[in-house]
Design an enzyme around this catalytic site. Structure first.
Site, PDB file in Angstrom:
ATOM      1  N   THR A 107       1.237  -7.293  -5.659  1.00 32.23           N
ATOM      2  CA  THR A 107       1.162  -8.351  -4.657  1.00 32.23           C
ATOM      3  C   THR A 107       1.434  -9.682  -5.344  1.00 32.23           C
ATOM      4  O   THR A 107       1.332  -9.771  -6.562  1.00 32.23           O
ATOM      5  CB  THR A 107      -0.268  -8.409  -4.052  1.00 32.23           C
ATOM      6  OG1 THR A 107      -0.735  -7.089  -3.802  1.00 32.23           O
ATOM      7  CG2 THR A 107      -0.300  -9.184  -2.755  1.00 32.23           C
ATOM      8  N   ARG A 159       2.252   2.282   6.847  1.00 31.54           N
ATOM      9  CA  ARG A 159       1.029   1.893   6.145  1.00 31.54           C
ATOM     10  C   ARG A 159       0.978   0.389   5.914  1.00 31.54           C
ATOM     11  O   ARG A 159       1.961  -0.232   5.555  1.00 31.54           O
ATOM     12  CB  ARG A 159       0.948   2.632   4.809  1.00 31.54           C
ATOM     13  CG  ARG A 159      -0.275   2.269   3.939  1.00 31.54           C
ATOM     14  CD  ARG A 159       0.027   1.176   2.940  1.00 31.54           C
ATOM     15  NE  ARG A 159      -1.136   0.894   2.060  1.00 31.54           N
ATOM     16  CZ  ARG A 159      -1.171  -0.080   1.165  1.00 31.54           C
ATOM     17  NH1 ARG A 159      -0.138  -0.878   1.023  1.00 31.54           N
ATOM     18  NH2 ARG A 159      -2.256  -0.261   0.426  1.00 31.54           N
ATOM     19  N   GLY A 194      -1.542  -2.585   3.984  1.00 30.72           N
ATOM     20  CA  GLY A 194      -2.651  -2.792   3.054  1.00 30.72           C
ATOM     21  C   GLY A 194      -3.466  -4.020   3.400  1.00 30.72           C
ATOM     22  O   GLY A 194      -3.504  -4.474   4.547  1.00 30.72           O
ATOM     23  N   ASP A 195      -4.090  -4.594   2.386  1.00 29.90           N
ATOM     24  CA  ASP A 195      -5.008  -5.715   2.622  1.00 29.90           C
ATOM     25  C   ASP A 195      -4.320  -7.063   2.713  1.00 29.90           C
ATOM     26  O   ASP A 195      -4.878  -8.017   3.251  1.00 29.90           O
ATOM     27  CB  ASP A 195      -6.059  -5.775   1.504  1.00 29.90           C
ATOM     28  CG  ASP A 195      -5.431  -6.079   0.141  1.00 29.90           C
ATOM     29  OD1 ASP A 195      -4.509  -5.335  -0.253  1.00 29.90           O
ATOM     30  OD2 ASP A 195      -5.851  -7.038  -0.518  1.00 29.90           O
ATOM     31  N   THR A 218      -5.295  -8.957  -5.009  1.00 35.99           N
ATOM     32  CA  THR A 218      -4.261  -7.999  -5.373  1.00 35.99           C
ATOM     33  C   THR A 218      -4.928  -6.741  -5.901  1.00 35.99           C
ATOM     34  O   THR A 218      -5.860  -6.822  -6.698  1.00 35.99           O
ATOM     35  CB  THR A 218      -3.301  -8.564  -6.434  1.00 35.99           C
ATOM     36  OG1 THR A 218      -2.403  -7.518  -6.862  1.00 35.99           O
ATOM     37  CG2 THR A 218      -4.040  -9.115  -7.647  1.00 35.99           C
ATOM     38  N   GLY A 219      -4.466  -5.604  -5.429  1.00 34.81           N
ATOM     39  CA  GLY A 219      -5.079  -4.367  -5.890  1.00 34.81           C
ATOM     40  C   GLY A 219      -4.809  -3.224  -4.937  1.00 34.81           C
ATOM     41  O   GLY A 219      -3.882  -3.268  -4.120  1.00 34.81           O
ATOM     42  N   GLY A 253      -5.112  -1.694  -1.874  1.00 32.28           N
ATOM     43  CA  GLY A 253      -5.435  -2.332  -0.604  1.00 32.28           C
ATOM     44  C   GLY A 253      -6.481  -1.660   0.247  1.00 32.28           C
ATOM     45  O   GLY A 253      -7.289  -2.334   0.903  1.00 32.28           O
TER      46      GLY A 253
END
Length: 342
Positions: free
Chosen positions: A207, A235, A237-238, A258-259, A261
């Protein structure tokens, strides 16, 4: 005479105000993703290229702040630099979906009002963070997705590109490797979701983001991503989820995450950090560490965050081997780092 003196005193007070404003803190921090980032995997030339791009991005944002600009504009400027670079999983460097295309997400939030905008699953938007901001300012919604988001972009005159614009050789090679691992992990007839769990964490992360404080005391946060390598079924993510990957509130702090999600969504990482700052009176360093190394980490969630508060303090905790990151403030010089021990 008395009225003239009063007028002179008032003018003197007004003249003094800009000097006071110049003393107000400004700060910006950016990230380009966290994960298994080890020095041994870089040539000297590659490492320099990443560091140079991080420096360019943070200084682009800081220049906005130094000229008296708003935190939203600083965040926007920094993220645009990262989106336009093939090095990071956002914009030009976005990863591939399982089907071999690109689907991008982004969000931005204004700490003054908690106004926010986000887009998810867009395929033809060169700079998704720009569209997210237009959702915030020019619509009555917070999050638009897919074809609807692209129709809104068309209405707003946003620059569109062919999906192939996001193609890069190293991301395509990553897709091929991911597919090989997926097919090897379980028989192809078994559920994709179960097989996807066998992929290394590095395929599930990546990210870019920025957080900033301007001289007026306003904070902002933004995040942009290409998502997860070999993702399917639309899909998300966060990154476009307010409270998970992005959050900003002048009463507490601004956060971009970032990671992996799915974990950042379940544990509402960004808003949890700001809540600890606001309601428990914790520093951003303490709040960030508690969340990044807390229950989410125990459950298997890996990644990091960048945080700024109203005093210009910056914290960038992560629980992985590295995180592309940079910062600059009115009290600290440009800082650029990649690995854990920096």
């Amino acid at each position: 005479m008395k009225s003239i003196l009063y007028t002179f005193a008032a003018l003197s007070a007004l003249a003094a105000q800009p000097a006071m404003a110049d003393d107000e803190p400004i700060a910006i921090a950016i990230h380009g993703g966290a994960g298994t980032i080890e020095k041994a995997r870089f040539t000297a030339e590659q490492e320099k290229a990443y560091r140079d791009k991080l420096k360019q991005a943070v200084e682009a944002g800081y220049q906005v702040l130094a000229q008296g600009g708003e935190s939203l504009d600083a965040v926007n400027a920094a993220i645009n630099v990262l989106e336009d670079s093939p090095y990071f999983n956002a914009g030009k460097g976005a990863v591939y979906t399982y089907e071999g295309t690109h689907e991008l997400d982004a969000s931005i939030m204004d700490g003054r009002t908690r106004q926010a905008g986000a887009v998810a699953g867009v395929k033809h938007i060169k700079n998704p963070i720009n569209l997210a901001r237009l959702v915030m300012t020019n619509s009555v919604h917070v999050l638009l997705s897919g074809a609807g988001a692209e129709a809104f972009a068309q209405q707003q005159g946003v620059e569109k590109v062919d999906n192939s614009y996001f193609d890069t050789e190293h991301r395509y090679e990553a897709l091929l490797k991911a597919k090989q691992k997926l097919d090897k992990a379980k028989p192809a007839s078994q559920d994709y979701q179960a097989r996807h769990q066998a992929l290394p964490t590095s395929y599930k992360m990546g990210t870019v983001g920025a957080v900033a404080l301007d001289k007026h005391g306003n904070m902002a946060a933004g995040t942009s991503t290409g998502g997860m390598t070999a993702k399917r079924f639309g899909r998300i993510g966060d990154s476009p989820i307010i409270g998970a990957g992005t959050f900003a509130d002048n009463e507490s702090c601004a956060v971009s995450a970032t990671g992996h999600g799915e974990f950042f969504i379940r544990y509402q990482v960004a808003s949890d950090i700001c809540a600890r700052v606001q309601y428990q009176q914790k520093s951003i360093a303490q709040a960030g560490k508690e969340v990044i190394f807390g229950p989410m980490f125990d459950a298997g969630g890996t990644g990091g965050v960048i945080i700024v508060d109203g005093k210009g303090n910056i914290s960038m905790p992560f629980n992985t081997k590295g995180m592309y990151r940079a910062s600059k403030s009115s009290t600290s010089d440009t800082y650029v780092a990649i690995f854990k021990d920096e």
